[in-house]
Design a protein around this motif. Structure first.
Motif, PDB file in Angstrom:
ATOM      1  N   ASN A 139       0.829  -1.209   0.000  1.00  0.00           N
ATOM      2  CA  ASN A 139       0.000   0.000   0.000  1.00  0.00           C
ATOM      3  C   ASN A 139       0.861   1.257   0.000  1.00  0.00           C
ATOM      4  N   GLN A 149      -9.674  -3.722   8.512  1.00  0.00           N
ATOM      5  CA  GLN A 149     -10.571  -3.379   7.408  1.00  0.00           C
ATOM      6  C   GLN A 149     -10.560  -4.499   6.379  1.00  0.00           C
ATOM      7  N   TYR A 174     -11.230  -4.231   3.354  1.00  0.00           N
ATOM      8  CA  TYR A 174     -10.794  -3.721   2.061  1.00  0.00           C
ATOM      9  C   TYR A 174      -9.310  -3.969   1.808  1.00  0.00           C
ATOM     10  N   TYR A 175      -8.516  -4.141   2.851  1.00  0.00           N
ATOM     11  CA  TYR A 175      -7.106  -4.453   2.650  1.00  0.00           C
ATOM     12  C   TYR A 175      -6.956  -5.826   2.009  1.00  0.00           C
ATOM     13  N   SER A 180      -8.424  -5.729  -1.659  1.00  0.00           N
ATOM     14  CA  SER A 180      -7.558  -5.041  -2.615  1.00  0.00           C
ATOM     15  C   SER A 180      -6.331  -5.882  -2.953  1.00  0.00           C
ATOM     16  N   VAL A 203      -5.589  -0.252  -1.073  1.00  0.00           N
ATOM     17  CA  VAL A 203      -6.906   0.124  -0.553  1.00  0.00           C
ATOM     18  C   VAL A 203      -7.333   1.489  -1.076  1.00  0.00           C
ATOM     19  N   GLU A 211     -11.753   4.460   2.650  1.00  0.00           N
ATOM     20  CA  GLU A 211     -11.193   3.669   3.748  1.00  0.00           C
ATOM     21  C   GLU A 211      -9.670   3.782   3.813  1.00  0.00           C
ATOM     22  N   ALA A 212      -9.108   4.748   3.109  1.00  0.00           N
ATOM     23  CA  ALA A 212      -7.644   4.831   2.994  1.00  0.00           C
ATOM     24  C   ALA A 212      -7.012   5.893   3.885  1.00  0.00           C
TER      25      ALA A 212
END
Length: 283
Positions: free
Chosen positions: A20, A179, A181-182, A185, A192, A199-200
């Motif tokens: 990320n 989260q 979303y991690y 992604s 993310v 959510e980043a």
């Protein structure tokens, strides 16, 4: 800058944070390299998925193992603006080698993994590394913290209390909450911030801390390297500028339609911006 996401514990989220951070850094037109030192190759697999889908910005990744890592990183640092190392979750030769060459190490730990033995081992590793790398900064980052505010505040309090016993470790200013979303992604070769920008916020805050905190030029009375008597304005040095194909074509277009050559155009802009940044850092 050379940074390390590492530690002696496994499954703490090192790869997730490394990938990320790499995407955000590359989005700023920085030439970023990920180094995966784990035989599992999670970081390398992520970049292959990303590359297979032609996702921009491109993020380069290589795998490196063994005693040669130290010299490899030093060499690669001359070719890349930023290097992010993902060191596997154990006390390995790769982890120890990386600690000697990086500027900062961030050690992700989940709240359930906090214990004196783990922190003691990491503190000893940092202490040993500082014999060769005295400016090394080491920070513990709480990863996958509870979404419930009262709970993660309690987790921070516990972490601060434990870290007070160790002189080489401090707590990062950012907490990464758990989260979904991690994970989502990562499967897609994304970050993310690309999958769900809402959510980043936490990873963006971590990026700011990693790459911009405490990076000002130190104030001292000694002349800077470019102010030394042996530095001559009439001597030029070669620096290879790596551009994407589209920007190289744009640069050629400018040269064809203005009096400036490609080199002169770049120098005029770069010298001005370099001086501006130096003045900003000196403040």
């Amino acid at each position: 800058m050379i940074i390390l996401l590492g530690g002696i514990l496994d499954k703490t989220g090192k790869t997730t944070l490394a990938t990320n951070l790499a995407v955000i850094r590359a989005s700023s037109r920085r030439d970023v390299l990920l180094i995966d030192t784990s035989t599992q190759g999670s970081t390398d697999s992520w970049t292959q998925i990303r590359g297979g889908k032609n996702i921009n910005p491109r993020v380069s990744c290589i795998q490196k193992f063994g005693k040669g890592l130290l010299n490899e990183v030093k060499d690669l640092a001359t070719r890349y603006q930023d290097i992010i190392i993902d060191a596997g979750g154990q006390d390995s030769i790769e982890l120890r080698s990386a600690l000697v060459v990086v500027e900062k190490v961030y050690i992700p730990i989940q709240p359930s993994q906090f214990d004196i033995l783990t922190l003691s081992q990491m503190d000893e590793l940092i202490e040993s590394a500082k014999e060769f790398n005295p400016s090394l900064q080491a920070k513990i980052i709480i990863n996958r913290a509870s979404k419930i505010r009262s709970v993660h505040e309690s987790e921070v309090a516990v972490a601060k209390k434990l870290l007070a016993n160790f002189k080489n470790l401090e707590l990062a200013n950012v907490i990464i909450r758990d989260q979904i979303y991690y994970a989502k992604s990562a499967i897609e070769g994304l970050s993310v911030i690309e999958l769900n920008p809402k959510e980043a916020q936490e990873i963006e805050e971590l990026y700011q801390e990693v790459f911009f905190a405490n990076n000002k030029i130190s104030q001292n009375k000694e002349p800077y390297s470019w102010e030394q008597e042996n530095v001559r304005e009439d001597v030029t040095k070669v620096y290879n500028l790596r551009l994407s194909e589209s920007y190289l074509l744009k640069l050629k277009y400018i040269a064809e339609h203005t009096p400036d050559s490609m080199q002169k155009f770049c120098i005029n802009i770069l010298e001005k911006e370099i001086d501006n940044k130096i003045n900003e850092l000196k403040k």
